[in-house]
Design a protein around this motif. Structure first.
Motif, PDB file in Angstrom:
ATOM      1  N   THR A 466      19.064  12.005 -16.762  1.00 20.59           N
ATOM      2  CA  THR A 466      19.883  11.613 -15.604  1.00 20.59           C
ATOM      3  C   THR A 466      19.443  10.277 -15.012  1.00 20.59           C
ATOM      4  OG1 THR A 466      18.463  12.827 -14.059  1.00 20.59           O
ATOM      5  CG2 THR A 466      20.329  14.024 -14.996  1.00 20.59           C
ATOM      6  N   ARG A 467      18.243   9.792 -15.361  1.00 18.72           N
ATOM      7  CA  ARG A 467      17.758   8.533 -14.781  1.00 18.72           C
ATOM      8  C   ARG A 467      18.180   7.313 -15.588  1.00 18.72           C
ATOM      9  NH1 ARG A 467      11.455   9.729 -16.376  1.00 18.72           N
ATOM     10  NH2 ARG A 467      12.141  11.880 -16.172  1.00 18.72           N
ATOM     11  N   TYR A 468      18.888   7.539 -16.714  1.00 23.47           N
ATOM     12  CA  TYR A 468      19.190   6.409 -17.601  1.00 23.47           C
ATOM     13  C   TYR A 468      20.668   6.036 -17.599  1.00 23.47           C
ATOM     14  CZ  TYR A 468      14.523   7.516 -19.235  1.00 23.47           C
ATOM     15  OH  TYR A 468      13.184   7.758 -19.281  1.00 23.47           O
ATOM     16  N   ASP A 469      20.943   4.724 -17.697  1.00 24.10           N
ATOM     17  CA  ASP A 469      22.305   4.230 -17.862  1.00 24.10           C
ATOM     18  C   ASP A 469      22.708   4.214 -19.332  1.00 24.10           C
ATOM     19  OD1 ASP A 469      22.490   3.718 -15.120  1.00 24.10           O
ATOM     20  OD2 ASP A 469      21.551   1.747 -15.356  1.00 24.10           O
ATOM     21  N   VAL A 470      21.718   3.991 -20.190  1.00 20.26           N
ATOM     22  CA  VAL A 470      21.986   3.868 -21.624  1.00 20.26           C
ATOM     23  C   VAL A 470      21.037   4.790 -22.376  1.00 20.26           C
ATOM     24  CG1 VAL A 470      21.936   2.303 -23.614  1.00 20.26           C
ATOM     25  CG2 VAL A 470      22.733   1.460 -21.384  1.00 20.26           C
ATOM     26  N   VAL A 471      21.582   5.596 -23.275  1.00 17.95           N
ATOM     27  CA  VAL A 471      20.761   6.452 -24.134  1.00 17.95           C
ATOM     28  C   VAL A 471      21.108   6.145 -25.582  1.00 17.95           C
ATOM     29  CG1 VAL A 471      20.193   8.816 -24.812  1.00 17.95           C
ATOM     30  CG2 VAL A 471      20.622   8.272 -22.395  1.00 17.95           C
ATOM     31  N   VAL A 472      20.107   5.696 -26.339  1.00 15.01           N
ATOM     32  CA  VAL A 472      20.297   5.348 -27.749  1.00 15.01           C
ATOM     33  C   VAL A 472      19.563   6.387 -28.587  1.00 15.01           C
ATOM     34  CG1 VAL A 472      19.971   3.578 -29.511  1.00 15.01           C
ATOM     35  CG2 VAL A 472      20.454   2.908 -27.140  1.00 15.01           C
ATOM     36  N   ALA A 473      20.288   7.017 -29.494  1.00 13.11           N
ATOM     37  CA  ALA A 473      19.723   8.118 -30.286  1.00 13.11           C
ATOM     38  C   ALA A 473      19.940   7.846 -31.769  1.00 13.11           C
ATOM     39  CB  ALA A 473      20.371   9.440 -29.876  1.00 13.11           C
ATOM     40  N   ALA A 491      27.517  10.081 -20.416  1.00  9.21           N
ATOM     41  CA  ALA A 491      28.766   9.317 -20.488  1.00  9.21           C
ATOM     42  C   ALA A 491      29.699   9.700 -19.344  1.00  9.21           C
ATOM     43  CB  ALA A 491      29.432   9.548 -21.837  1.00  9.21           C
ATOM     44  N   GLU A 492      29.758  10.971 -19.059  1.00  7.58           N
ATOM     45  CA  GLU A 492      30.654  11.477 -18.005  1.00  7.58           C
ATOM     46  C   GLU A 492      30.460  10.708 -16.692  1.00  7.58           C
ATOM     47  OE1 GLU A 492      33.662  13.587 -16.959  1.00  7.58           O
ATOM     48  OE2 GLU A 492      32.673  14.574 -18.657  1.00  7.58           O
ATOM     49  N   ARG A 493      29.204  10.442 -16.337  1.00 11.28           N
ATOM     50  CA  ARG A 493      28.936   9.784 -15.049  1.00 11.28           C
ATOM     51  C   ARG A 493      28.931   8.260 -15.153  1.00 11.28           C
ATOM     52  NH1 ARG A 493      23.679   8.114 -15.728  1.00 11.28           N
ATOM     53  NH2 ARG A 493      22.328   9.501 -16.942  1.00 11.28           N
ATOM     54  N   GLY A 494      29.360   7.733 -16.317  1.00 11.77           N
ATOM     55  CA  GLY A 494      29.507   6.287 -16.424  1.00 11.77           C
ATOM     56  C   GLY A 494      28.518   5.610 -17.348  1.00 11.77           C
ATOM     57  N   GLY A 495      27.585   6.350 -17.907  1.00  9.10           N
ATOM     58  CA  GLY A 495      26.583   5.778 -18.803  1.00  9.10           C
ATOM     59  C   GLY A 495      27.129   5.558 -20.206  1.00  9.10           C
ATOM     60  N   THR A 496      26.267   5.016 -21.049  1.00 12.14           N
ATOM     61  CA  THR A 496      26.649   4.757 -22.439  1.00 12.14           C
ATOM     62  C   THR A 496      25.679   5.480 -23.374  1.00 12.14           C
ATOM     63  OG1 THR A 496      27.509   2.579 -21.844  1.00 12.14           O
ATOM     64  CG2 THR A 496      27.045   2.978 -24.176  1.00 12.14           C
ATOM     65  N   VAL A 497      26.251   6.177 -24.347  1.00  6.63           N
ATOM     66  CA  VAL A 497      25.459   6.837 -25.387  1.00  6.63           C
ATOM     67  C   VAL A 497      25.746   6.134 -26.710  1.00  6.63           C
ATOM     68  CG1 VAL A 497      25.079   8.992 -26.657  1.00  6.63           C
ATOM     69  CG2 VAL A 497      25.532   9.056 -24.183  1.00  6.63           C
ATOM     70  N   VAL A 498      24.687   5.858 -27.470  1.00  6.82           N
ATOM     71  CA  VAL A 498      24.853   5.263 -28.800  1.00  6.82           C
ATOM     72  C   VAL A 498      24.147   6.155 -29.798  1.00  6.82           C
ATOM     73  CG1 VAL A 498      24.428   3.247 -30.259  1.00  6.82           C
ATOM     74  CG2 VAL A 498      24.811   2.941 -27.797  1.00  6.82           C
ATOM     75  N   THR A 499      24.857   6.573 -30.828  1.00 10.44           N
ATOM     76  CA  THR A 499      24.180   7.306 -31.898  1.00 10.44           C
ATOM     77  C   THR A 499      24.712   6.821 -33.240  1.00 10.44           C
ATOM     78  OG1 THR A 499      23.425   9.483 -32.635  1.00 10.44           O
ATOM     79  CG2 THR A 499      25.717   9.307 -31.922  1.00 10.44           C
ATOM     80  N   THR A 500      24.174   7.379 -34.288  1.00  8.45           N
ATOM     81  CA  THR A 500      24.388   6.773 -35.606  1.00  8.45           C
ATOM     82  C   THR A 500      24.735   7.799 -36.674  1.00  8.45           C
ATOM     83  OG1 THR A 500      22.145   7.087 -36.446  1.00  8.45           O
ATOM     84  CG2 THR A 500      22.507   5.158 -35.032  1.00  8.45           C
ATOM     85  N   VAL A 501      25.008   7.234 -37.813  1.00  9.93           N
ATOM     86  CA  VAL A 501      25.170   7.993 -39.046  1.00  9.93           C
ATOM     87  C   VAL A 501      24.072   9.063 -39.166  1.00  9.93           C
ATOM     88  CG1 VAL A 501      23.769   6.337 -40.359  1.00  9.93           C
ATOM     89  CG2 VAL A 501      25.538   7.625 -41.531  1.00  9.93           C
ATOM     90  N   LEU A 502      24.413  10.192 -39.800  1.00 13.55           N
ATOM     91  CA  LEU A 502      23.480  11.297 -40.019  1.00 13.55           C
ATOM     92  C   LEU A 502      23.034  11.953 -38.711  1.00 13.55           C
ATOM     93  CD1 LEU A 502      22.436  12.538 -42.748  1.00 13.55           C
ATOM     94  CD2 LEU A 502      23.540  10.325 -42.981  1.00 13.55           C
ATOM     95  N   GLY A 593      32.214   6.809 -18.713  1.00 14.41           N
ATOM     96  CA  GLY A 593      31.389   6.006 -19.600  1.00 14.41           C
ATOM     97  C   GLY A 593      31.937   5.965 -21.007  1.00 14.41           C
ATOM     98  N   GLU A 594      31.042   5.751 -21.953  1.00 16.87           N
ATOM     99  CA  GLU A 594      31.496   5.636 -23.337  1.00 16.87           C
ATOM    100  C   GLU A 594      30.395   6.045 -24.313  1.00 16.87           C
ATOM    101  OE1 GLU A 594      32.712   1.546 -22.951  1.00 16.87           O
ATOM    102  OE2 GLU A 594      30.858   0.819 -23.881  1.00 16.87           O
TER     103      GLU A 594
END
Ligand SMILES: [Zn+2]
Length: 689
Positions: A466-473, A491-502, A593-594
């Motif tokens: 909850t303390r992060y704007d961006v989470v990269v996984a 994402a719901e609260r406006g943050g951005t999540v990035v994840t990848t293949v696999l 968010g996205e």
């Protein structure tokens, strides 16, 4: 006469979490038991010159402190500690159990490990005790208790150092028995075990716990530890091995705790695959680690590892327990650290949360495998060498800095998720591509964030997001518990999540989700993956990225998802093969968010473009992002803010100061907008305001 440390009442006061020191502890491993008295005098004179105030003592002294099972002799430690105290130095005191003495292995052959090939070893090397051996566990804990009882109140001691660089694995019968106990505790019933391991495959249905044997070259494996017929049992043996070693640490720590409430640590090894440091972290009062990068161009990798170590204790500062002042001896080729590099890397550790800067070691070994490993003092004990002068200069800087940065935290709004389970599960998997490496992929993603000057926490998948704007996984192969919902909430609260293949492929048992890929992440990402192609390392498929006003054709490699958008917008498309023109990178609006999906391994320039765009959306691109080679890290404590500028590049650069402040190293006053010239290896520690 001493009492049995395991039967006395434990200390009732809460242990402090960090040692109390007046400044950043500076010094390192000190082994004077290997030297005659006149050398001790020479050592301490040199330590004064280098402002060394902290010594790690007794890491490998078991054969001296317990020369026989019935005989304890702690006089050597007493002499070292008394001398340190008399010289005004503090000590991180080791239990000394990092290497077993010959008599122990001779009397109790069970102490020697059985390797992956099934061979019972005989005495030799270090870090080689079977963690299931009752004799080892009993004697290691007893020694830790004796040392703690004797020196708990010694004024020089400020922290305890248990064992050393835990690692490796054992496959003996004792470990097999402990593994079965561990499995019963985890699964409860054989039905549950058989389900977790998908044991019906290849007729593996177990009907008695005794039928389970450790997975090694004699059982489920071929071509080494990463090639297994049953990922489930191999994954569980990795988890068990980490837990089983942790138990020996906890037994030593418990023995110390009978006598002392000083902080207890053990030195980790950064991104070390065999041990799940996240499962260990809660049992340490203080995280510490040894920084030996694989090459001399590892600035971003070291930044990531510092961030990972800081993330072990929820952002609490850690200790840099070891680094070499000059040169290692363990590689095939061992270049010296260039002038200024030791200082630069030491400040980098501080910039990322280190509250101690310690070396291995104080005086160079005269024999055995580390005789060419660098030290503060060389074989001649000289204080007029280049490396000693650099050590002394750094000591003066740290002394001048005082206690200003102690306890300071990193104000990160970006998290990178790091997960040993995903690391293990992915790399013991058959398919889709053995060349897809977890660590390499995390490094590449973190590097893009680091190059953009973002302050990054590297945290476990169980962390509070909850303390992060961006989470990269990156490579979030295994999705456990409520992680998918917590990522959706970002994402719901406006943050951005990035994840990848696999990512989103398997559950906690390493069994595939019986759903469209990416399983529980599909809703967040707004995609479906129909197939995953894999190609040889040299194959590149061009990907055309269009992000905002930026457009770039980059390369993609290793694995290639065939992505069908289910509401997500296509940001990158493949340029070749039968899936040319289809989605490689997508972005899905979710709540306010996205969520981005990178369906292939992008070249670094592609990762840079995507992640810089993500950071920019949240105003998190750093002020020196466009200065090549310049790292920018921030720490804050008690309303004070420290901005570290570290120049890892090869050529002079000039940057415009983004804030008013005072460079604590030069004393120079800096005004916002003023040009700061940075030569290679230059460091600025700006106290803002
Ligand atoms: Zn064993």
């Amino acid at each position: 006469m001493t009492t049995d440390p395991m039967t006395t009442d434990p200390m009732t006061t809460d242990p402090t979490t960090l040692p109390t020191t007046a400044r950043i502890p500076y010094g390192g491993d000190y082994n004077p038991e290997q030297w005659p008295d006149p050398v001790w005098d020479e050592d301490h004179r040199a330590f004064d010159l280098a402002r060394i105030d902290t010594l790690t003592v007794g890491v490998f002294v078991w054969s001296l402190t317990q020369p026989a099972e019935e005989v304890y002799d702690l006089t050597v430690l007493e002499r070292i500690l008394d001398r340190a105290q008399a010289e005004g130095r503090q000590v991180c005191l080791a239990t000394g159990t990092g290497a077993v003495p010959p008599w122990l292995a001779h009397r109790y052959p069970e102490v020697c490990r059985t390797d992956f090939e099934g061979r019972r070893h005989v005495y030799g090397q270090r870090h080689n005790a079977c963690p299931s051996s009752p004799a080892y566990r009993r004697l290691a804990a007893a020694l830790a208790g004796r040392v703690a009882e004797r020196f708990a109140d010694h004024p020089a001691v400020i922290a305890w150092h248990v064992n050393n660089e835990y690692g490796g694995a054992c496959y003996c019968d004792l470990c097999a028995a402990e593994f079965r106990i561990w499995l019963r505790e985890r699964y409860g019933t054989l039905d549950r075990l058989n389900d977790a391991w998908n044991a019906v495959f290849w007729s593996h249905r177990f009907t008695d716990w005794a039928e389970v044997v450790p997975p090694n070259a004699l059982s489920e494996h071929w071509r080494g530890p990463d090639h297994t017929a049953f990922q489930g049992i191999t994954l569980d043996y990795l988890r068990f091995t980490s837990d089983n070693l942790l138990r020996t640490f906890r037994e030593e720590k418990d023995a110390i705790r009978q006598h002392s409430d000083l902080p207890v640590t053990t030195n980790f090894m950064g991104m070390y695959r065999p041990i799940d440091y996240h499962r260990w972290a809660e049992h340490l009062d203080l995280a510490s680690w040894d920084n030996y990068p694989p090459d001399d161009r590892s600035a971003s990798r070291m930044a990531l590892t510092h961030d990972l170590m800081r993330g072990l204790k929820d952002g609490q500062p850690f200790w840099l327990m070891e680094q070499t002042p000059t040169v290692t001896a363990s590689r095939d080729v061992n270049p010296v650290k260039r002038p200024g590099v030791m200082r630069l890397w030491s400040w980098q550790a501080v910039a990322h949360g280190a509250d101690a800067v310690l070396f291995f070691q104080m005086r160079q070994s005269r024999g055995a495998c580390e005789k060419y490993h660098g030290a503060v003092l060389d074989h001649a004990g000289r204080t007029d060498t280049r490396s000693f002068r650099e050590v002394a200069a750094l000591g003066a800087e740290l002394e001048a800095l005082g206690d200003r940065t102690l306890g300071a935290r990193t104000p990160a709004r970006v998290a990178v998720l790091f997960d040993w389970d995903s690391w293990w599960a992915l790399e013991i998997s058959d398919g889709p591509n053995r060349n897809l490496r977890y660590q390499r992929t995390v490094i590449d993603h973190h590097r893009a964030l680091w190059e953009a000057g973002a302050q990054v926490d590297v945290v476990p998948v169980t962390a509070d997001l909850t303390r992060y704007d961006v989470v990269v996984a990156p490579l979030l192969h295994m999705v456990k518990g409520d992680l998918a919902e917590r990522l959706e909430a970002v994402a719901e609260r406006g943050g951005t999540v990035v994840t990848t293949v696999l990512s989103g492929r398997v559950d906690e048992d390493d069994n595939a989700f019986l759903a469209d890929v990416p399983g529980p992440l599909a809703r967040l990402l707004g995609i479906r993956v129909d197939e995953t192609d894999a190609q040889a390392p040299e194959v590149r498929n061009p990907v055309r990225l269009v992000v905002g006003d930026d457009e770039l054709v980059t390369g993609s490699h290793t694995v290639f998802d065939l992505v069908l958008p289910q509401g997500a917008e296509v940001v990158g498309t493949y340029g070749a093969d039968f899936y040319a023109g289809t989605a490689a990178v997508t972005r899905n609006r979710f709540g306010r968010g996205e969520a981005w999906y990178l369906g292939t391994c992008l070249e670094q320039d592609g990762l840079d473009l995507v992640l810089r765009h993500v950071l920019a959306r949240h105003g998190l691109v750093g002020p020196y992002a466009d200065a090549p080679g310049v790292e920018h890290a921030v720490r804050e404590v008690d309303g004070r803010r420290y901005e570290f500028l570290l120049h890892h590049g090869d050529v002079r650069v000039e940057v415009d100061a983004h804030a008013d402040g005072t460079d604590l190293l030069s004393g120079r006053r800096v005004v916002r907008g003023e040009v700061i010239a940075l030569e290679p290896t230059d460091v600025v520690v700006l106290e803002v305001g």
